[in-house]
Write an enzyme that holds these catalytic residues in place. Structure first.
Site, PDB file in Angstrom:
ATOM      1  N   ARG A  18       4.978  -0.424  -6.139  1.00  0.00           N
ATOM      2  CA  ARG A  18       5.124  -0.903  -4.875  1.00  0.00           C
ATOM      3  C   ARG A  18       4.024  -1.974  -4.964  1.00  0.00           C
ATOM      4  NH1 ARG A  18       6.520   1.665   0.173  1.00  0.00           N
ATOM      5  NH2 ARG A  18       5.462   0.655   0.958  1.00  0.00           N
ATOM      6  N   GLU A  47      16.688 -18.168  -7.628  1.00  0.00           N
ATOM      7  CA  GLU A  47      16.208 -16.891  -7.900  1.00  0.00           C
ATOM      8  C   GLU A  47      15.730 -17.114  -9.521  1.00  0.00           C
ATOM      9  OE1 GLU A  47      16.029 -14.107  -6.949  1.00  0.00           O
ATOM     10  OE2 GLU A  47      16.312 -13.207  -8.731  1.00  0.00           O
ATOM     11  N   GLU A  77       7.598 -15.627 -10.383  1.00  0.00           N
ATOM     12  CA  GLU A  77       6.789 -14.175  -9.920  1.00  0.00           C
ATOM     13  C   GLU A  77       6.363 -13.420 -11.771  1.00  0.00           C
ATOM     14  OE1 GLU A  77       8.899 -11.336  -7.251  1.00  0.00           O
ATOM     15  OE2 GLU A  77      10.397 -11.635  -8.855  1.00  0.00           O
ATOM     16  N   CYS A 110       1.071  -1.070  -0.332  1.00  0.00           N
ATOM     17  CA  CYS A 110      -0.020  -0.121   0.170  1.00  0.00           C
ATOM     18  C   CYS A 110       1.204   1.171  -0.007  1.00  0.00           C
ATOM     19  CB  CYS A 110      -0.639  -0.157   0.738  1.00  0.00           C
ATOM     20  SG  CYS A 110      -1.581  -1.069   1.679  1.00  0.00           S
ATOM     21  N   ASN A 127      -1.613   2.508   5.798  1.00  0.00           N
ATOM     22  CA  ASN A 127      -0.643   1.333   5.697  1.00  0.00           C
ATOM     23  C   ASN A 127      -0.780   0.373   7.124  1.00  0.00           C
ATOM     24  OD1 ASN A 127      -0.424   2.494   2.564  1.00  0.00           O
ATOM     25  ND2 ASN A 127       1.530   2.948   3.290  1.00  0.00           N
ATOM     26  N   GLY A 128      -0.251  -1.095   6.430  1.00  0.00           N
ATOM     27  CA  GLY A 128       0.191  -1.727   7.834  1.00  0.00           C
ATOM     28  C   GLY A 128      -1.999  -2.242   8.006  1.00  0.00           C
ATOM     29  N   LYS A 173       5.983  -4.440  -4.380  1.00  0.00           N
ATOM     30  CA  LYS A 173       7.469  -4.268  -4.656  1.00  0.00           C
ATOM     31  C   LYS A 173       8.048  -4.303  -3.096  1.00  0.00           C
ATOM     32  CE  LYS A 173      11.417  -2.991  -5.950  1.00  0.00           C
ATOM     33  NZ  LYS A 173      12.059  -4.202  -6.902  1.00  0.00           N
ATOM     34  N   LYS A 181      12.678 -15.512 -10.504  1.00  0.00           N
ATOM     35  CA  LYS A 181      11.901 -14.437 -11.382  1.00  0.00           C
ATOM     36  C   LYS A 181      10.317 -14.932 -12.752  1.00  0.00           C
ATOM     37  CE  LYS A 181      13.246 -12.311  -9.732  1.00  0.00           C
ATOM     38  NZ  LYS A 181      13.709 -11.003  -8.601  1.00  0.00           N
ATOM     39  N   TRP A 223      -2.741  -2.558  -1.427  1.00  0.00           N
ATOM     40  CA  TRP A 223      -2.812  -4.091  -1.606  1.00  0.00           C
ATOM     41  C   TRP A 223      -3.678  -4.276  -0.772  1.00  0.00           C
ATOM     42  CZ3 TRP A 223       0.289  -8.170   0.103  1.00  0.00           C
ATOM     43  CH2 TRP A 223       0.132  -8.956  -0.344  1.00  0.00           C
TER      44      TRP A 223
HETATM   45  C1  F6R Z   1      11.695 -11.214  -5.932  1.00  0.00           C
HETATM   46  C2  F6R Z   1      11.528  -9.730  -4.810  1.00  0.00           C
HETATM   47  C3  F6R Z   1      10.913 -10.496  -3.395  1.00  0.00           C
HETATM   48  C4  F6R Z   1      11.634  -9.806  -2.856  1.00  0.00           C
HETATM   49  C5  F6R Z   1      12.089  -9.808  -1.744  1.00  0.00           C
HETATM   50  C6  F6R Z   1      12.906  -9.007  -0.345  1.00  0.00           C
HETATM   51  O1  F6R Z   1      11.940 -10.623  -6.887  1.00  0.00           O
HETATM   52  O2  F6R Z   1      11.462  -8.996  -5.616  1.00  0.00           O
HETATM   53  O3  F6R Z   1      11.289 -11.433  -3.240  1.00  0.00           O
HETATM   54  O4  F6R Z   1      13.611 -10.154  -2.386  1.00  0.00           O
HETATM   55  O5  F6R Z   1      10.125  -9.180  -0.941  1.00  0.00           O
HETATM   56  O6  F6R Z   1      12.390  -7.467  -0.312  1.00  0.00           O
HETATM   57  P1  F6R Z   1      13.703  -6.808   0.490  1.00  0.00           P
HETATM   58  O7  F6R Z   1      14.522  -6.465  -0.792  1.00  0.00           O
HETATM   59  O8  F6R Z   1      13.030  -5.274   0.012  1.00  0.00           O
HETATM   60  O9  F6R Z   1      13.854  -6.506   2.007  1.00  0.00           O
END
Ligand code: F6R
Length: 608
Positions: free
Chosen positions: A27, A484, A491, A2, A99-100, A603, A488, A75
């Site tokens: 996000r 990884e 997702e 959010c 948010n939250g 995000k 990718k 979200w």
């Molecule tokens: C995958 C992706 C997520 C983030 C995860 C952690 O492409 O982006 O798996 O890596 O949500 O996010 P951060 O790094 O912001 O703690």
């Protein structure tokens, strides 16, 4: 996840709120809304399911000149994505964006229902709105009503609140969900993320945990949860417009994949050196004696950040002989009865610096006296404020939901930390030359790889985009890359992608091989080459549709072969990863998906 925006000044709030929400689109969200107040207290609230563009279309027929308002991208957590669940929520005189998660909202709801409140949505946010309304009386200020409510709330929040009879201020508060107040000339902005402020102001106050702000046009008063006034610390934020534009690329994801060489150069600048002092990280705040004493590294992160930790562990343990490394998934680690070995240090890895589970591990590790260092990208984010020291990866804003350039630089930053330890323990430059040379050469090698292989990968993606299942496998450092790469693909393409250590195939997953699957075999030209090749042969023998990716020039049998040509020896996994990033991108494109904002994803995951 959010996003929140707010504005008070003399310009048209609707336009500024909508452009702010557009900046927060990356996000991830599923509905959006804005509410503005006229000088006489008339509320105009617009909410839409779907994209901000649909909200903007709604504005055309509901245009007002109000100069105070709040906005939100939601979200869904409590309640489905729908107009009725979208923010802002209004109850009585109070309108709010949040948010939250309010964990005790069911209890609060029951109390409020007994006082005559009824609810239209399924959200915890509407309950919080009603709670504030119930305390907001003619002799109680909006600030006091918000303070009183927040004392009853259990959970995480970043909120912005309007009262219809007070069209001259917005109250904003933070606990567990970031909020930033931007100060302009006779105008004030509120945002959950600095990118919404870019182009308006670079002067900002980052609210700390438990702080509440009363925002008027151009001025802000700050209080703690006990209503004591606090002097705000105004900081200069560094994001620039250029960094959040697509720069001619069709998608942020492709731009960010291509940006990796430059991003890495920023990560390494001034930190990787020549001569006997080969690594320097100013921000870790540790003496050589403290570095020498380290015997255990705990790496904590989620998703891609966790996989970066897994790869870094394989690499660092090769040259820090008396140091063991454990890599933990933050959402699991936070609830385990873990034991912390003597002389441990923790690396808290996060692109956004706001991930709730990672933050919870940081809090617990600190409580137990472990020195915590951040490996973070977002400058000024919560993790960077809570850690004992750390390394900014400096890759610039990562807008696309799927993480790419952050991964590569997180791995590089962790190797630098390993090199600092090795250096303090007396390991010479000669002994580490393969790692140091590879780090130096990596940006150019990625550039070369993209130039050489991108057209072929694009063609390849067309051939495999029709499958719904995939199996990735690799050994040693290529196992985290398989994880990884599969993440990718799943997702952004929504293809079910499983990833295994190649030696595990025979223990179960090889049963999956049939015509509905394709397989991605990662084969390094190293001492495990023959073993990896055997795994490939086993899959071929069962009718697999294998894409083999290898840096070996030797003969190999597979449906498709991608050859990575490089002079690197230790860091080739990061090149394989770029191949898999490009592959996922082009498969997603081929399937017509929303590459930068894939369904159901956010995000920055600021809730559990
Ligand atoms: C995958 C992706 C997520 C983030 C995860 C952690 O492409 O982006 O798996 O890596 O949500 O996010 P951060 O790094 O912001 O703690």
């Amino acid at each position: 996840m959010c996003g929140i925006v707010g504005y008070i000044g003399d310009r048209k709030a609707q336009n500024l709120l909508i452009s702010g929400l557009k900046r927060l689109e990356y996000r991830g969200y599923d509905s959006a809304g804005i509410a503005t107040l006229s000088s006489t207290g008339q509320l105009t609230c617009l909410r839409e399911k779907g994209k901000v563009a649909q909200l903007a279309a709604l504005q055309v027929t509901n245009e007002v000149d109000d100069s105070i308002g709040i906005g939100h991208t939601r979200w869904a957590t409590h309640g489905t994505p729908s107009i009725v669940n979208a923010h802002p929520h209004t109850v009585g005189r109070i309108t709010l964006v949040h948010n939250g998660i309010i964990e005790n909202y069911q209890d609060l709801k029951q109390i409020l229902e007994s006082k005559g409140y009824s609810f239209k949505s399924d959200t915890d946010t509407e309950v919080l709105t009603a709670l504030i309304d119930s305390l907001y009386k003619d002799d109680v200020s909006l600030l006091d009503a918000v303070l009183g409510s927040l004392q009853l709330v259990v959970g995480a929040y970043g909120i912005a609140v309007l009262a219809s009879n007070k069209p001259n201020h917005i109250v904003a508060a933070r606990s567990g969900s970031p909020l930033i107040i931007g100060l302009g000339d006779e105008e004030t902005f509120i945002a959950s993320d600095a990118s919404a402020l870019v182009g308006h102001t670079n002067q900002a106050i980052y609210l700390k945990e438990g702080e509440i702000a009363v925002c008027r046009a151009g001025t802000v008063e700050l209080y703690d949860i006990a209503a004591n006034p606090i002097t705000p610390a105004v900081e200069t934020i560094e994001s620039d417009m250029q960094a959040i534009q697509k720069d001619g690329y069709d998608h942020f994801l492709l731009k960010e994949i291509h940006e990796q060489p430059e991003a890495l150069r920023s990560t390494l600048a001034g930190r990787l050196r020549s001569g006997s002092l080969y690594a320097h990280l100013g921000g870790i705040n540790m003496s050589d004696t403290e570095l020498r004493e380290i015997r255990n590294i705990i790496v904590v992160g989620c998703g891609t950040a966790n996989y970066a930790g897994q790869l870094a562990a394989y690499l660092i343990e090769q040259f820090t002989e008396d140091v063991s490394i454990q890599v933990e998934i933050a959402s699991e680690f936070r609830y385990r009865s873990f034991h912390i070995p003597e002389n441990s240090v923790a690396l808290i890895v996060s692109q956004s610096g706001e991930t709730a589970d990672t933050l919870a591990c940081l809090t617990e590790l600190k409580r137990r006296g472990v020195r915590c260092l951040g490996i973070v990208n977002a400058v000024g984010s919560t993790i960077t404020r809570e850690v004992d020291g750390g390394v900014y990866v400096h890759v610039g804003p990562e807008i696309s939901v799927a993480s790419t350039k952050a991964f590569t630089s997180q791995v590089a930053a962790m190797i630098l930390f390993g090199l600092m330890i090795a250096q303090a323990k007396g390991t010479s430059t000669q002994e580490l030359s393969t790692f140091i040379n590879d780090l130096n050469d990596l940006p150019t090698e990625i550039e070369k790889l993209i130039t050489d292989l991108e057209p072929d990968i694009k063609t390849l993606a067309k051939s495999y985009a029709g499958y719904d299942h995939a199996l990735y496998f690799g050994r040693n450092t290529l196992f985290p890359i398989a994880l990884e790469g599969a993440l990718k693909l799943k997702e952004i393409s929504y293809i079910q992608a499983e990833a295994y250590a190649a030696g595990e195939l025979k223990h179960g997953p090889i049963a999956l091989v049939d015509d509905s699957f394709f397989e991605v075999a990662l084969i390094a030209d190293n001492w495990l080459y023959e073993k990896s090749k055997s795994n490939l042969i086993e899959v071929n023998a069962r009718g697999g549709h294998v894409i083999a990716i290898t840096d070996s020039k030797k003969h190999i049998q597979a449906e498709t072969i991608v050859r990575v040509s490089t002079s690197l020896t230790q860091l080739t996994p990061l090149l394989f990863n770029v191949v898999l990033q490009l592959f996922a991108y082009y498969v997603s494109l081929e399937r017509g998906n929303d590459v930068d904002q894939p369904r159901n994803l956010a995000k920055s995951v600021t809730v559990e």
